[in-house]
Design an enzyme around this catalytic site. Structure first.
Site, mmCIF file in Angstrom:
data_model
loop_
_atom_site.group_PDB
_atom_site.id
_atom_site.type_symbol
_atom_site.label_atom_id
_atom_site.label_comp_id
_atom_site.label_asym_id
_atom_site.label_seq_id
_atom_site.Cartn_x
_atom_site.Cartn_y
_atom_site.Cartn_z
ATOM 1 N N ARG A 61 14.996 5.387 -37.490
ATOM 2 C CA ARG A 61 14.950 5.058 -36.050
ATOM 3 C C ARG A 61 13.924 5.968 -35.362
ATOM 4 O O ARG A 61 14.011 7.187 -35.499
ATOM 5 C CB ARG A 61 16.347 5.211 -35.411
ATOM 6 C CG ARG A 61 17.325 4.158 -35.952
ATOM 7 C CD ARG A 61 18.498 3.939 -35.062
ATOM 8 N NE ARG A 61 18.159 3.277 -33.814
ATOM 9 C CZ ARG A 61 18.989 3.207 -32.789
ATOM 10 N NH1 ARG A 61 20.181 3.772 -32.840
ATOM 11 N NH2 ARG A 61 18.628 2.570 -31.687
ATOM 12 N N LYS A 93 18.578 4.761 -23.416
ATOM 13 C CA LYS A 93 18.914 3.346 -23.620
ATOM 14 C C LYS A 93 18.329 2.448 -22.536
ATOM 15 O O LYS A 93 18.377 2.787 -21.348
ATOM 16 C CB LYS A 93 20.442 3.228 -23.676
ATOM 17 C CG LYS A 93 20.997 1.852 -23.933
ATOM 18 C CD LYS A 93 20.408 1.170 -25.144
ATOM 19 C CE LYS A 93 20.514 1.959 -26.429
ATOM 20 N NZ LYS A 93 19.655 1.425 -27.511
ATOM 21 N N ASP A 112 17.484 10.223 -25.554
ATOM 22 C CA ASP A 112 17.059 10.164 -26.956
ATOM 23 C C ASP A 112 15.859 11.051 -27.220
ATOM 24 O O ASP A 112 15.646 11.513 -28.336
ATOM 25 C CB ASP A 112 16.755 8.726 -27.365
ATOM 26 C CG ASP A 112 18.054 8.011 -27.652
ATOM 27 O OD1 ASP A 112 18.741 7.632 -26.686
ATOM 28 O OD2 ASP A 112 18.410 7.899 -28.841
ATOM 29 N N GLN A 125 27.009 -1.015 -26.139
ATOM 30 C CA GLN A 125 27.575 0.319 -26.392
ATOM 31 C C GLN A 125 28.547 0.735 -25.288
ATOM 32 O O GLN A 125 29.481 1.493 -25.539
ATOM 33 C CB GLN A 125 26.453 1.374 -26.468
ATOM 34 C CG GLN A 125 25.603 1.318 -27.716
ATOM 35 C CD GLN A 125 24.342 0.508 -27.501
ATOM 36 O OE1 GLN A 125 24.326 -0.418 -26.686
ATOM 37 N NE2 GLN A 125 23.290 0.813 -28.229
ATOM 38 N N GLY A 184 23.381 7.024 -31.486
ATOM 39 C CA GLY A 184 23.483 8.143 -30.545
ATOM 40 C C GLY A 184 22.678 9.287 -31.135
ATOM 41 O O GLY A 184 22.894 9.671 -32.306
ATOM 42 N N ALA A 185 21.747 9.821 -30.348
ATOM 43 C CA ALA A 185 20.771 10.774 -30.885
ATOM 44 C C ALA A 185 21.389 11.970 -31.642
ATOM 45 O O ALA A 185 20.993 12.229 -32.783
ATOM 46 C CB ALA A 185 19.855 11.242 -29.753
HETATM 47 O O1 MRU Z 1 20.574 2.824 -29.670
HETATM 48 P P1 MRU Z 1 21.596 3.919 -29.522
HETATM 49 O O2 MRU Z 1 22.979 3.418 -29.342
HETATM 50 O O3 MRU Z 1 21.474 4.950 -30.641
HETATM 51 O O4 MRU Z 1 21.186 4.652 -28.186
HETATM 52 C C1 MRU Z 1 21.952 5.718 -27.729
HETATM 53 C C2 MRU Z 1 21.527 6.239 -26.414
HETATM 54 O O5 MRU Z 1 20.593 5.762 -25.806
HETATM 55 C C3 MRU Z 1 22.249 7.441 -25.896
HETATM 56 O O6 MRU Z 1 22.240 7.448 -24.504
HETATM 57 C C4 MRU Z 1 21.557 8.719 -26.393
HETATM 58 O O7 MRU Z 1 21.340 8.684 -27.771
HETATM 59 C C5 MRU Z 1 22.333 9.919 -26.068
HETATM 60 S S1 MRU Z 1 23.782 10.003 -27.044
HETATM 61 C C6 MRU Z 1 24.628 11.392 -26.758
#
Ligand code: MRU
Length: 328
Positions: free
Chosen positions: A81, A231, A220, A179, A48-49
């Site tokens: 990442r 995502k 992200d 997720q 999650g970003a």
């Molecule tokens: O690969 P992830 O689980 O880190 O991806 C997360 C997402 O795509 C979320 O939608 C994004 O980071 C926003 S989190 C508040």
């Protein structure tokens, strides 16, 4: 403060909730140095970003404490990442704090605390866009597990529930890392918010039936023209919303806006290993030597987004102009 903590810092250790084990086990990983933190981000113990940004800030502080240079500390974390720009944002901020002689632990704590407050502001702005009891749909996990606070898109949904505006939440399972099914369902259950899990590919059909009042997703990285990386599966949701006139909202702090990126072309898209697609909990669900494509994120074009909800307010298309007022 949210009761579910995806990470917390105590006595020289960063405790990171190992999200690979959720929803079945709640186990914290003890990150004692920068390498542990880099491992936790890369292997998605934390994801999650905004959460990645917060955790990276603590990792940077640990690297400096271990005697690594600023460049070494920056680079170890930077390469974990590629898509979530909050990582770069947090590292740049820590680097600046170091140059200004600030206390790095205090700066990391400040980044974490600001995220908590930012989440609350976004929740209020987002909830004001919905009237009446509604079915809303969300993708991935954007809640307490993805931030330091109540979340971005899921934070809005929690606020809507508080205001008695939620009938139930449709949760995309979010293949391949699940997720939605594992993490968002876990959070909604804990918060007593009604939800139904759906397979990602059923979302456009469900949207076509007119059941869904609005879709809320996180981000992200948002380019300065509003093109948004989120995502994998987000893009198809935006297409369905556009086809059936359903509002499609992106909820993200301004730290997710990359003003250096003009459009989607400047956003790096992470590709992860094919085993994530071919296996489920370590067991192959496809012929073992199959090839696979595993883009972790996709791009939603700016014109598909009804509004971008940030802590500083709500922006509308054309974003090239409306996002500018959020630039520091
Ligand atoms: O690969 P992830 O689980 O880190 O991806 C997360 C997402 O795509 C979320 O939608 C994004 O980071 C926003 S989190 C508040």
């Amino acid at each position: 403060m949210s009761e579910l903590k995806s990470f917390f810092f105590e006595k020289d250790t960063l405790f990171i909730l190992d999200q690979r084990k959720l929803p079945f086990e709640e186990v914290y990983f003890d990150a004692k140095n920068i390498k542990d933190v880099a491992y936790a981000i890369k292997e998605m113990l934390v994801r999650g970003a905004p959460a990645i940004g917060c955790v990276a800030a603590y990792g940077f502080m640990m690297g400096i404490k271990e005697g690594l240079s600023v460049d070494e500390s920056y680079s170890i974390l930077y390469h974990t990442r590629p898509t979530a720009v909050n990582l770069v944002w947090a590292l740049d901020r820590m680097k600046k704090a170091y140059a200004q002689g600030k206390d790095l632990l205090q700066e990391a704590k400040k980044i974490e605390q600001e995220d908590v407050e930012t989440n609350l502001k976004m929740a209020k702005h987002g909830a004001s866009l919905i009237a009446g009891k509604s079915v809303v749909l969300t993708h991935c996990n954007t809640g307490a597990l993805a931030t330091a606070g109540i979340g971005t898109a899921l934070g809005v949904i929690k606020e809507l529930h508080k205001q008695d505006k939620i009938d139930y939440v449709l949760v995309d399972e979010t293949r391949p890392y699940l997720q939605g099914a594992r993490l968002t369902a876990f959070e909604l259950l804990k918060a007593n918010i009604p939800y139904k899990i759906i397979v990602d590919s059923s979302a456009p059909f469900i949207i076509s039936k007119g059941i869904v009042k609005a879709v809320f997703v996180g981000a992200d990285r948002i380019a300065s023209n509003g093109d948004t990386a989120n995502k994998i599966g987000t893009f198809m949701l935006s297409l369905a919303c556009k086809a059936y006139n359903v509002p499609f909202y992106v909820v993200a702090p301004t730290s997710t806006i990359d003003f250096n990126a003009k459009s989607f072309e400047d956003i790096p898209i992470e590709e992860r290993k094919k085993e994530e697609v071919l296996t489920c909990k370590g067991t192959f669900i496809a012929p073992e030597n199959s090839d696979a494509i595993n883009y972790s994120f996709d791009i939603t074009p700016a014109q598909n987004i009804s509004a971008i909800i940030t802590e500083k307010g709500v922006a509308y298309y054309p974003y090239k102009e409306s996002l500018q007022r959020f630039k520091e």
